[in-house]
Scaffold this motif. Structure first.
Motif, short mmCIF file in Angstrom:
data_model
loop_
_atom_site.label_atom_id
_atom_site.label_comp_id
_atom_site.label_asym_id
_atom_site.label_seq_id
_atom_site.Cartn_x
_atom_site.Cartn_y
_atom_site.Cartn_z
N HIS A 24 0.81 -1.23 0.00
CA HIS A 24 0.00 0.00 0.00
C HIS A 24 0.84 1.27 0.00
O HIS A 24 0.33 2.35 -0.30
N ASN A 81 3.06 1.90 -2.08
CA ASN A 81 3.04 2.31 -3.49
C ASN A 81 4.40 2.77 -4.01
O ASN A 81 4.51 3.74 -4.75
N HIS A 130 4.77 2.85 -8.22
CA HIS A 130 4.52 3.98 -9.12
C HIS A 130 5.61 5.04 -9.02
O HIS A 130 5.80 5.82 -9.96
N THR A 183 1.05 7.22 -0.98
CA THR A 183 0.47 6.07 -0.30
C THR A 183 -1.03 5.96 -0.56
O THR A 183 -1.70 6.95 -0.87
N PHE A 184 -1.54 4.74 -0.37
CA PHE A 184 -2.98 4.51 -0.47
C PHE A 184 -3.66 4.51 0.90
O PHE A 184 -4.88 4.47 0.97
N SER A 223 -0.32 12.01 -1.78
CA SER A 223 -1.52 11.49 -2.45
C SER A 223 -2.66 12.49 -2.35
O SER A 223 -2.98 12.99 -1.27
N CYS A 251 -1.91 6.46 -8.56
CA CYS A 251 -1.82 5.46 -9.62
C CYS A 251 -1.18 6.01 -10.90
O CYS A 251 -1.05 5.27 -11.88
#
Length: 395
Positions: free
Chosen positions: A225, A227, A230, A298-299, A320, A337
């Motif tokens: 998560h 990330n 990306h 981050t998600f 984010s 993303c």
């Protein structure tokens, strides 16, 4: 009233560990004015770390019996255990022997399920197993069910719940049927070891970790998560544009490291990536200081520690966009993303005028959060004093 402030996290937790240290110091300062506050941990390592900050902590037991009770409660055996057997664990017995009236967990802790009679205040950092169900760290191996059972069992019985934001508090209230007046939104603070005595300088960090090129810094454990993928893709985009910059990431590997190295190799940016693993907290400030910018697509949120640390050390931030409520104007917001978004943000912060603006906004944002924290500390004091009034009603 006697309060046990319980810290249940280890140094390997990274940002969560620093967050816990800050919360312990805060509780002593805020609650210690009116109450007898004692700090408790479950291992001697944390006892030593707190001692460095001038905080005395007692090591409490947490035995197989405690763990068994937590497990049985998570399976719904509360009524039999509490009403019929009146089973009290060594952990709770130790609290009662010390005359503790209220336990304040300054971190999320499954150990709260070992309490039968003792009231508590519980900290919740996120509810991301409900926000982002796709990731293996909240999906696989029964983690979702474990977290959900923990929330359903622990939150309704808590006298108070501490979150980092009103947004998270509202989500918990809606999902678990909580009374909003029992939730205190307490913004966290940068860790006390980040820039304190003995912290490493940027020059020392560069030499010790053999970091030679300009880099963006991602202080994050290697969870899916977070990330990193990306960001690696963004490095490849920048290389195609002729922009050379590296990524340095610090944090333990929780199973995603080999995959990330494969991706970096496939994208031909492996020479631009350094995964340092766990680094001591005293080195983290130097890594921030040596970086061009901090990147965190981050998600998981809605709040995180690295933005506060980046601002406090005068570093521009890439973050984010879905968590804009935490950062306001003090970050370049990106679609996590979109490697194109992240690449353009990195290229942008390499311009001095952009970096300087973000740093100024970061200091302003940090000052506003400090004001919000001061108000939240008053709410915490009011909450605990309200419990004290009730606690006086029985022996």
């Amino acid at each position: 009233m006697r309060i046990a402030v319980v810290m249940d996290t280890k140094i390997s937790a990274g940002g969560g560990f620093n967050q816990a240290l800050s919360a312990v110091q805060q509780s002593l300062r805020v609650l210690g004015l009116d109450h007898d506050v004692h700090v408790a941990v479950f291992d001697e390592g944390n006892q030593r770390h707190l001692r460095r900050l001038g905080v005395a902590a007692k090591v409490l037991p947490f035995t197989k019996a405690d763990r068994a009770l937590c497990r049985m409660r998570s399976l719904g055996a509360d009524w039999v255990l509490d009403a019929k057997l009146r089973w009290r664990t060594p952990f709770e017995s130790a609290l009662q022997q010390h005359g503790i009236d209220l336990v304040y967990f300054v971190t999320p802790s499954q150990k709260v399920q070992a309490l039968t009679d003792t009231n508590y205040v519980l900290t919740i950092w996120d509810n991301c197993h409900r926000d982002e169900v796709a990731f293996p760290e909240v999906r696989a191996n029964g983690v979702f069910g474990s977290r959900e059972n923990y929330m359903k069992h622990s939150l309704p019985q808590a006298f108070g719940i501490i979150t980092e934001s009103r947004e998270l508090g509202d989500a918990l209230a809606a999902r678990y049927g909580l009374d909003a007046n029992r939730v205190v939104a307490m913004p966290t603070a940068p860790g006390p070891l980040l820039n304190g005595p003995g912290s490493a300088s940027p020059a020392w960090v560069r030499d010790s970790y053999d970091i030679r090129s300009p880099f963006v810094y991602y202080p994050a454990q290697l969870w899916a998560h977070k990330n990193h993928v990306h960001v690696l893709q963004a490095l490849a985009v920048l290389r195609e544009r002729g922009v050379e910059i590296s990524l340095v990431s610090s944090g333990g590997d929780f199973g995603n490291g080999d995959y990330l190295r494969e991706v970096a190799k496939r994208l031909h940016v492996a020479d631009k990536v350094r995964f340092l693993g766990f680094v001591p907290p005293e080195h983290v400030g130097g890594l921030y200081g040596a970086s061009t910018a901090v990147v965190m697509p981050t998600f998981f949120g809605p709040t995180n520690i690295p933005p506060l640390e980046a601002w406090s050390l005068g570093k521009p931030l890439i973050y984010s966009k879905q968590f804009s409520s935490q950062v306001g104007e003090a970050a370049i917001l990106v679609d996590p993303c979109s490697s194109q978004d992240i690449a353009e943000a990195i290229e942008s912060v390499m311009r001095p005028e952009v970096a300087e603006l973000l740093v100024r906004e970061g200091f302003r944002r940090l000052a506003r959060i400090d004001e919000e924290r001061t108000l939240a500390e008053k709410e915490l004091s009011t909450l605990v004093n309200a419990f004290a009034g009730r606690r006086a009603c029985w022996k």
